[in-house]
Design a protein around this motif. Structure first.
Motif, mmCIF file in Angstrom:
data_model
loop_
_atom_site.group_PDB
_atom_site.id
_atom_site.type_symbol
_atom_site.label_atom_id
_atom_site.label_comp_id
_atom_site.label_asym_id
_atom_site.label_seq_id
_atom_site.Cartn_x
_atom_site.Cartn_y
_atom_site.Cartn_z
ATOM 1 N N TRP A 38 11.215 -0.226 3.075
ATOM 2 C CA TRP A 38 11.664 -0.399 1.584
ATOM 3 C C TRP A 38 10.478 0.076 0.815
ATOM 4 O O TRP A 38 9.205 -0.380 0.675
ATOM 5 N N ALA A 39 10.838 1.566 0.326
ATOM 6 C CA ALA A 39 9.956 2.360 -0.605
ATOM 7 C C ALA A 39 9.278 1.531 -1.720
ATOM 8 O O ALA A 39 8.136 1.986 -2.180
ATOM 9 N N ASP A 40 10.237 0.837 -2.337
ATOM 10 C CA ASP A 40 9.888 0.224 -3.699
ATOM 11 C C ASP A 40 8.575 -0.872 -3.480
ATOM 12 O O ASP A 40 8.009 -1.343 -4.220
ATOM 13 N N LEU A 41 8.342 -1.238 -2.210
ATOM 14 C CA LEU A 41 7.253 -2.249 -1.712
ATOM 15 C C LEU A 41 5.984 -1.510 -1.427
ATOM 16 O O LEU A 41 4.971 -2.085 -1.205
ATOM 17 N N ARG A 42 5.986 -0.152 -1.596
ATOM 18 C CA ARG A 42 4.597 0.677 -1.248
ATOM 19 C C ARG A 42 3.776 0.928 -2.409
ATOM 20 O O ARG A 42 3.462 1.777 -3.169
ATOM 21 N N THR A 43 3.395 -0.298 -2.838
ATOM 22 C CA THR A 43 2.355 -0.206 -3.962
ATOM 23 C C THR A 43 0.978 -0.379 -3.137
ATOM 24 O O THR A 43 0.634 -0.692 -2.044
ATOM 25 N N THR A 44 -0.069 -0.347 -4.045
ATOM 26 C CA THR A 44 -1.368 -0.074 -3.363
ATOM 27 C C THR A 44 -1.867 -1.623 -2.900
ATOM 28 O O THR A 44 -2.549 -1.513 -1.833
ATOM 29 N N PRO A 45 -1.809 -2.837 -3.497
ATOM 30 C CA PRO A 45 -2.144 -3.958 -2.896
ATOM 31 C C PRO A 45 -1.158 -4.027 -1.607
ATOM 32 O O PRO A 45 -1.794 -4.655 -0.602
ATOM 33 N N ARG A 46 0.006 -3.791 -1.491
ATOM 34 C CA ARG A 46 0.674 -4.193 -0.172
ATOM 35 C C ARG A 46 0.222 -3.034 0.671
ATOM 36 O O ARG A 46 0.175 -3.329 1.920
ATOM 37 N N ARG A 47 -0.097 -1.833 0.461
ATOM 38 C CA ARG A 47 -0.619 -0.804 1.244
ATOM 39 C C ARG A 47 -2.121 -1.345 1.896
ATOM 40 O O ARG A 47 -2.191 -1.256 3.181
ATOM 41 N N LEU A 48 -2.982 -2.056 1.161
ATOM 42 C CA LEU A 48 -4.083 -2.721 1.623
ATOM 43 C C LEU A 48 -3.752 -3.804 2.477
ATOM 44 O O LEU A 48 -4.315 -3.779 3.478
ATOM 45 N N LEU A 49 -2.883 -4.495 2.458
ATOM 46 C CA LEU A 49 -2.172 -5.532 3.497
ATOM 47 C C LEU A 49 -1.815 -5.137 4.679
ATOM 48 O O LEU A 49 -2.076 -5.392 5.588
ATOM 49 N N VAL A 50 -1.018 -3.493 4.547
ATOM 50 C CA VAL A 50 -0.699 -2.969 6.006
ATOM 51 C C VAL A 50 -1.858 -2.603 6.687
ATOM 52 O O VAL A 50 -1.922 -2.953 7.872
ATOM 53 N N PHE A 51 -3.075 -2.132 6.045
ATOM 54 C CA PHE A 51 -4.089 -1.706 6.709
ATOM 55 C C PHE A 51 -5.011 -3.064 7.475
ATOM 56 O O PHE A 51 -5.347 -2.917 8.545
ATOM 57 N N LEU A 52 -4.781 -4.228 6.500
ATOM 58 C CA LEU A 52 -5.203 -5.312 7.306
ATOM 59 C C LEU A 52 -4.422 -5.705 8.446
ATOM 60 O O LEU A 52 -4.898 -6.139 9.329
ATOM 61 N N TRP A 95 -11.239 -5.685 5.593
ATOM 62 C CA TRP A 95 -9.999 -5.510 4.719
ATOM 63 C C TRP A 95 -9.566 -6.563 4.093
ATOM 64 O O TRP A 95 -9.085 -6.734 2.898
ATOM 65 N N THR A 96 -9.923 -7.811 4.547
ATOM 66 C CA THR A 96 -9.693 -9.018 3.861
ATOM 67 C C THR A 96 -10.504 -8.997 2.585
ATOM 68 O O THR A 96 -9.867 -9.494 1.424
ATOM 69 N N VAL A 97 -11.676 -8.739 2.656
ATOM 70 C CA VAL A 97 -12.669 -8.917 1.445
ATOM 71 C C VAL A 97 -12.161 -7.663 0.477
ATOM 72 O O VAL A 97 -12.249 -8.083 -0.777
ATOM 73 N N ALA A 98 -11.784 -6.326 1.034
ATOM 74 C CA ALA A 98 -11.493 -5.432 0.209
ATOM 75 C C ALA A 98 -10.250 -5.694 -0.620
ATOM 76 O O ALA A 98 -10.293 -5.450 -1.867
ATOM 77 N N THR A 327 -0.580 -10.644 -10.133
ATOM 78 C CA THR A 327 -1.077 -11.829 -9.246
ATOM 79 C C THR A 327 0.061 -12.271 -8.317
ATOM 80 O O THR A 327 -0.273 -12.407 -7.149
ATOM 81 N N SER A 328 1.259 -12.638 -8.788
ATOM 82 C CA SER A 328 2.277 -13.086 -7.742
ATOM 83 C C SER A 328 2.832 -11.917 -6.704
ATOM 84 O O SER A 328 3.121 -12.223 -5.673
ATOM 85 N N ARG A 329 2.510 -10.498 -7.012
ATOM 86 C CA ARG A 329 2.623 -9.649 -6.105
ATOM 87 C C ARG A 329 1.662 -9.476 -5.020
ATOM 88 O O ARG A 329 1.688 -8.740 -4.074
ATOM 89 N N LEU A 330 0.794 -10.580 -4.915
ATOM 90 C CA LEU A 330 0.309 -10.837 -3.728
ATOM 91 C C LEU A 330 1.327 -11.100 -2.737
ATOM 92 O O LEU A 330 1.118 -10.617 -1.421
ATOM 93 N N GLY A 331 2.252 -11.740 -3.056
ATOM 94 C CA GLY A 331 3.324 -11.666 -2.124
ATOM 95 C C GLY A 331 4.196 -10.557 -2.018
ATOM 96 O O GLY A 331 4.709 -10.280 -0.897
ATOM 97 N N THR A 332 4.425 -9.907 -3.177
ATOM 98 C CA THR A 332 5.574 -8.745 -3.277
ATOM 99 C C THR A 332 4.782 -7.480 -3.043
ATOM 100 O O THR A 332 5.127 -6.539 -2.452
ATOM 101 N N ASP A 333 3.809 -7.341 -3.776
ATOM 102 C CA ASP A 333 2.969 -5.905 -3.700
ATOM 103 C C ASP A 333 1.720 -6.145 -2.883
ATOM 104 O O ASP A 333 1.251 -4.979 -2.728
#
Length: 334
Positions: A38-52, A95-98, A327-333
């Motif tokens: 899903w391309a619309d989920l490719r935000t910076t916070p979620r990209r960091l989650l992917v690296f984690l 990455w968790t701290v980042a 904030t809530s895009r901790l889950g979404t983003d």
């Protein structure tokens, strides 16, 4: 601890920890796949989650190999497994701290540009520092068989290394301790900022009919902000307890229950992140539900999620939308 007094890893412990590794492997894979699909989920916070999740994926695979094998010598595959798990585990801490630092700068400092500018630095630190430490440990012959002193069958710092406590700190424990201190502080500051902002806005904003959904949406984000450091500490604390018992020379570090909890905690981060940021995140959960089951109810939920919190609701100002998105895009983003 002498070789004759090594911690015995029972078959039941192996089964439980291997199941934990499998769940973490699947959870990390799902986070990565949803980001790719899903391309619309490719935000910076979620990209960091992917690296984690990449770090957690490597941890799950390397730990599973170690638990399955239960090494008893400094073999080549023992050293290779120990090196991979050391790198991945340490990288996961960084990455968790980042992610927490990024959210703090983005939400509390209200600067997306400053937060985004940190991403390159995060890469340098979160990959570079663990790699440098791991390479140094391998080159100095510090990684190998550890008699499950502070592990559950896998290899880590060699039991015969005279300075093994120092290398245990460098290859994981010191970064774990710093994460224990840093994560609660950052997330408390983020939650405090959000609560102050909500209080200030409520003084000037009328109570509207659509307010309850907004409150529910913010409450989920608030709950996740609370759970992130708690889950991290609950999962990792058993490893820390065994390390402290080792320093104290206590035989309690070999307690089967403690060993099992240690094994589950060290291998469950990927599964925990998947539950938090995929299964408990409505937009992603409903998309998965629709993709897997293709049921009409799921498709209706997907449409509802698109028309819900992602859109600026009547009566919300731009700041509220920015706050809820970030904030809530901790889950979404994230």
């Amino acid at each position: 601890m002498a070789d004759g007094n090594r911690t015995v890893v029972y078959f039941s412990e192996q089964v439980v920890v291997l199941c934990s590794c499998a769940l973490s492997f699947l959870g990390s894979s799902l986070i990565i796949l949803t980001y790719i699909i899903w391309a619309d989920l490719r935000t910076t916070p979620r990209r960091l989650l992917v690296f984690l999740s990449v770090s957690d994926w490597l941890s799950a695979v390397s730990y599973a190999f170690g638990v399955w094998t239960v090494f008893r010598t400094d073999s080549l595959d023992c050293i290779a497994q120990g090196a991979v798990s050391t790198f991945a585990n340490t990288s996961s801490f960084f990455w968790t701290v980042a992610i927490a630092v990024y959210l703090y700068v983005f939400i509390v400092r209200s600067s997306q540009r400053a937060a985004d500018s940190l991403v390159l630095f995060f890469h340098f630190v979160s990959w570079g520092v663990p790699l440098a430490i791991t390479v140094a440990a391998v080159c100095m012959n510090k990684i190998g068989y550890d008699a499950s002193e502070v592990s559950v069958g896998w290899c880590w710092v060699r039991i015969h290394a005279p300075d093994r406590v120092l290398w245990m700190l460098l290859t994981g424990k010191i970064w774990e301790f710093l994460a224990y201190l840093t994560l609660p502080v950052l997330y408390i500051l983020i939650k405090r900022h959000i609560h102050i902002a909500h209080t200030a806005l409520s003084e000037y904003r009328p109570i509207l009919a659509n307010r309850p959904p907004s409150q529910s949406f913010s409450s989920m984000a608030d709950m996740k902000l609370t759970l992130i450091p708690i889950i991290f500490i609950v999962l990792r604390i058993w490893s820390t307890v065994r390390f402290i018992l080792l320093l104290a020379g206590s035989p309690a570090s070999q307690n089967p229950v403690l060993v099992t909890l240690h094994g589950i905690g060290n291998t469950s981060q990927g599964a925990a992140n998947c539950i938090m940021f995929v299964l408990l995140t409505r937009p992603i959960r409903t998309r998965l539900c629709a993709a897997l089951f293709c049921c009409s109810k799921c498709r209706a939920d997907v449409q509802h999620s698109h028309d819900g919190p992602d859109r600026l609701l009547p009566g919300q100002d731009a700041y509220t939308q920015r706050e809820e998105d970030s904030t809530s895009r901790l889950g979404t983003d994230r």
